[in-house]
Scaffold this motif. Structure first.
Motif, PDB file in Angstrom:
ATOM      1  N   UNK A 120      -9.853  -1.662  -4.333  1.00  0.00           N
ATOM      2  CA  UNK A 120      -9.108  -0.986  -5.404  1.00  0.00           C
ATOM      3  C   UNK A 120      -8.978  -1.917  -6.608  1.00  0.00           C
ATOM      4  N   UNK A 121      -8.524  -3.133  -6.361  1.00  0.00           N
ATOM      5  CA  UNK A 121      -8.266  -4.075  -7.451  1.00  0.00           C
ATOM      6  C   UNK A 121      -9.551  -4.510  -8.144  1.00  0.00           C
ATOM      7  N   UNK A 122     -10.559  -4.865  -7.361  1.00  0.00           N
ATOM      8  CA  UNK A 122     -11.770  -5.464  -7.931  1.00  0.00           C
ATOM      9  C   UNK A 122     -12.805  -4.454  -8.415  1.00  0.00           C
ATOM     10  N   UNK A 123     -12.908  -3.311  -7.743  1.00  0.00           N
ATOM     11  CA  UNK A 123     -14.077  -2.454  -7.960  1.00  0.00           C
ATOM     12  C   UNK A 123     -13.788  -1.059  -8.501  1.00  0.00           C
ATOM     13  N   UNK A 167       0.833  -1.208   0.000  1.00  0.00           N
ATOM     14  CA  UNK A 167       0.000   0.000   0.000  1.00  0.00           C
ATOM     15  C   UNK A 167       0.864   1.253   0.000  1.00  0.00           C
ATOM     16  N   UNK A 168       1.913   1.227   0.761  1.00  0.00           N
ATOM     17  CA  UNK A 168       2.781   2.398   0.891  1.00  0.00           C
ATOM     18  C   UNK A 168       3.550   2.703  -0.401  1.00  0.00           C
ATOM     19  N   UNK A 169       4.054   1.652  -1.044  1.00  0.00           N
ATOM     20  CA  UNK A 169       4.985   1.879  -2.153  1.00  0.00           C
ATOM     21  C   UNK A 169       4.469   1.487  -3.536  1.00  0.00           C
ATOM     22  N   UNK A 170       3.389   0.720  -3.620  1.00  0.00           N
ATOM     23  CA  UNK A 170       2.919   0.260  -4.933  1.00  0.00           C
ATOM     24  C   UNK A 170       1.521   0.755  -5.296  1.00  0.00           C
ATOM     25  N   UNK A 171       0.752   1.189  -4.325  1.00  0.00           N
ATOM     26  CA  UNK A 171      -0.638   1.568  -4.563  1.00  0.00           C
ATOM     27  C   UNK A 171      -0.754   2.672  -5.602  1.00  0.00           C
ATOM     28  N   UNK A 172       0.028   3.710  -5.469  1.00  0.00           N
ATOM     29  CA  UNK A 172      -0.025   4.842  -6.395  1.00  0.00           C
ATOM     30  C   UNK A 172       0.551   4.446  -7.757  1.00  0.00           C
ATOM     31  N   UNK A 173       1.714   3.827  -7.733  1.00  0.00           N
ATOM     32  CA  UNK A 173       2.423   3.486  -8.968  1.00  0.00           C
ATOM     33  C   UNK A 173       1.652   2.467  -9.808  1.00  0.00           C
ATOM     34  N   UNK A 174       1.152   1.421  -9.179  1.00  0.00           N
ATOM     35  CA  UNK A 174       0.512   0.322  -9.909  1.00  0.00           C
ATOM     36  C   UNK A 174      -0.991   0.529 -10.136  1.00  0.00           C
ATOM     37  N   UNK A 175      -1.644   1.261  -9.233  1.00  0.00           N
ATOM     38  CA  UNK A 175      -3.108   1.343  -9.276  1.00  0.00           C
ATOM     39  C   UNK A 175      -3.657   2.760  -9.344  1.00  0.00           C
ATOM     40  N   UNK A 176      -2.789   3.759  -9.204  1.00  0.00           N
ATOM     41  CA  UNK A 176      -3.224   5.144  -9.312  1.00  0.00           C
ATOM     42  C   UNK A 176      -4.033   5.651  -8.131  1.00  0.00           C
ATOM     43  N   UNK A 177      -3.916   4.996  -6.992  1.00  0.00           N
ATOM     44  CA  UNK A 177      -4.621   5.415  -5.781  1.00  0.00           C
ATOM     45  C   UNK A 177      -3.631   5.968  -4.776  1.00  0.00           C
ATOM     46  N   UNK A 211     -10.021   8.409  -5.874  1.00  0.00           N
ATOM     47  CA  UNK A 211      -8.892   7.470  -5.992  1.00  0.00           C
ATOM     48  C   UNK A 211      -8.022   7.513  -4.734  1.00  0.00           C
ATOM     49  N   UNK A 212      -8.684   7.220  -3.607  1.00  0.00           N
ATOM     50  CA  UNK A 212      -8.049   7.345  -2.302  1.00  0.00           C
ATOM     51  C   UNK A 212      -8.416   6.149  -1.430  1.00  0.00           C
ATOM     52  N   UNK A 213      -7.406   5.493  -0.885  1.00  0.00           N
ATOM     53  CA  UNK A 213      -7.606   4.436   0.093  1.00  0.00           C
ATOM     54  C   UNK A 213      -7.255   5.041   1.443  1.00  0.00           C
ATOM     55  N   UNK A 214      -8.208   5.035   2.359  1.00  0.00           N
ATOM     56  CA  UNK A 214      -8.031   5.679   3.661  1.00  0.00           C
ATOM     57  C   UNK A 214      -8.032   4.621   4.756  1.00  0.00           C
ATOM     58  N   UNK A 215      -7.042   4.692   5.630  1.00  0.00           N
ATOM     59  CA  UNK A 215      -6.965   3.810   6.789  1.00  0.00           C
ATOM     60  C   UNK A 215      -6.974   4.649   8.058  1.00  0.00           C
ATOM     61  N   UNK A 216      -7.549   4.081   9.115  1.00  0.00           N
ATOM     62  CA  UNK A 216      -7.479   4.758  10.408  1.00  0.00           C
ATOM     63  C   UNK A 216      -6.030   4.725  10.886  1.00  0.00           C
ATOM     64  N   UNK A 217      -5.696   5.608  11.792  1.00  0.00           N
ATOM     65  CA  UNK A 217      -4.327   5.663  12.310  1.00  0.00           C
ATOM     66  C   UNK A 217      -3.913   4.333  12.914  1.00  0.00           C
ATOM     67  N   UNK A 218      -4.791   3.729  13.704  1.00  0.00           N
ATOM     68  CA  UNK A 218      -4.426   2.467  14.354  1.00  0.00           C
ATOM     69  C   UNK A 218      -4.305   1.327  13.340  1.00  0.00           C
ATOM     70  N   UNK A 219      -5.137   1.320  12.321  1.00  0.00           N
ATOM     71  CA  UNK A 219      -5.057   0.264  11.305  1.00  0.00           C
ATOM     72  C   UNK A 219      -3.772   0.389  10.500  1.00  0.00           C
ATOM     73  N   UNK A 220      -3.352   1.599  10.263  1.00  0.00           N
ATOM     74  CA  UNK A 220      -2.127   1.835   9.494  1.00  0.00           C
ATOM     75  C   UNK A 220      -0.877   1.569  10.325  1.00  0.00           C
ATOM     76  N   UNK A 221      -0.879   2.012  11.575  1.00  0.00           N
ATOM     77  CA  UNK A 221       0.339   1.995  12.379  1.00  0.00           C
ATOM     78  C   UNK A 221       0.732   0.618  12.908  1.00  0.00           C
ATOM     79  N   UNK A 222      -0.236  -0.220  13.222  1.00  0.00           N
ATOM     80  CA  UNK A 222       0.083  -1.535  13.788  1.00  0.00           C
ATOM     81  C   UNK A 222      -0.030  -2.597  12.697  1.00  0.00           C
ATOM     82  N   UNK A 223       1.046  -2.739  11.915  1.00  0.00           N
ATOM     83  CA  UNK A 223       1.047  -3.655  10.778  1.00  0.00           C
ATOM     84  C   UNK A 223       1.195  -5.120  11.161  1.00  0.00           C
ATOM     85  N   UNK A 224       1.470  -5.394  12.425  1.00  0.00           N
ATOM     86  CA  UNK A 224       1.579  -6.785  12.855  1.00  0.00           C
ATOM     87  C   UNK A 224       0.254  -7.344  13.356  1.00  0.00           C
TER      88      UNK A 224
END
Length: 193
Positions: free
Chosen positions: A102-105, A44-54, A74-87
């Protein structure tokens, strides 16, 4: 199920699986061969914009809202907690779920909104699962985080659902549901009698 969504084109679980494998072949082919923890946050951080334009945005969202995808902007929005705790397994699933939208719809819904076509929101309970964008995004998330071949390989090795969940970085519940959906294929392919 009381929320309203735009019904999307019919897709079978098999079609969604094939689409997730196409994405994996493009972004991380080794994930199709061996069990790995798919780096959804990095994608999401490094490929979303380049590959999907979001664009990816992190915002303070209302309680209970972990993320959403804005097709027209063309925006994918995550809450702070969903974004910050990737584990956290739930956060990883949410990230993959939104990526699934993004991919399907994105193409279909953006086209409908731009052309003022049928973009009427309907209660989810009135939409069959194969046309429900939320069901489709959940299936996509499951397929991209736990690809079929590596999952079946772990089943052959008699890995427990807990072990499989830990390997793929998903919740026990997500791994259990994926296992249940793949059991028929497993028994037909590997244990015919």
């Amino acid at each position: 199920m009381n929320e309203k969504v735009i019904a999307v084109s019919s897709r079978s679980n098999e079609q969604i699986r094939l689409e997730s494998e196409r994405v994996l072949r493009n972004l991380m082919p080794k994930a199709l061969e061996k069990p790995i923890r798919f780096p959804i946050a990095e994608i999401l951080e490094f490929k979303l914009k380049k590959e999907y334009g979001f664009d990816l945005a992190v915002e303070e969202l209302p309680e209970g809202v972990e993320g959403y995808t804005e097709m027209k902007g063309r925006l994918l929005v995550l809450s702070e907690s969903t974004y910050c705790d990737n584990d956290d397994p739930r956060n990883r699933f949410t990230q993959a779920h939104e990526f699934g939208h993004v991919v399907l719809h994105s193409r279909e819904i953006t086209h409908r909104l731009t052309e003022n076509l049928n973009a009427i929101k309907t209660y989810r309970k009135d939409i069959p699962p194969y046309k429900d964008p939320e069901c489709q995004a959940n299936t996509f998330a499951s397929c991209i985080l736990m690809p079929e071949k590596p999952f079946l390989d772990l089943m052959i090795e008699n890995c427990s659902t807990n072990d499989i969940a830990a390997i793929f970085g998903v919740s026990y519940t997500a791994a259990k549901i994926r296992r249940e959906k793949l059991e028929d294929k497993f028994y037909k392919k590997f244990r015919p009698h």
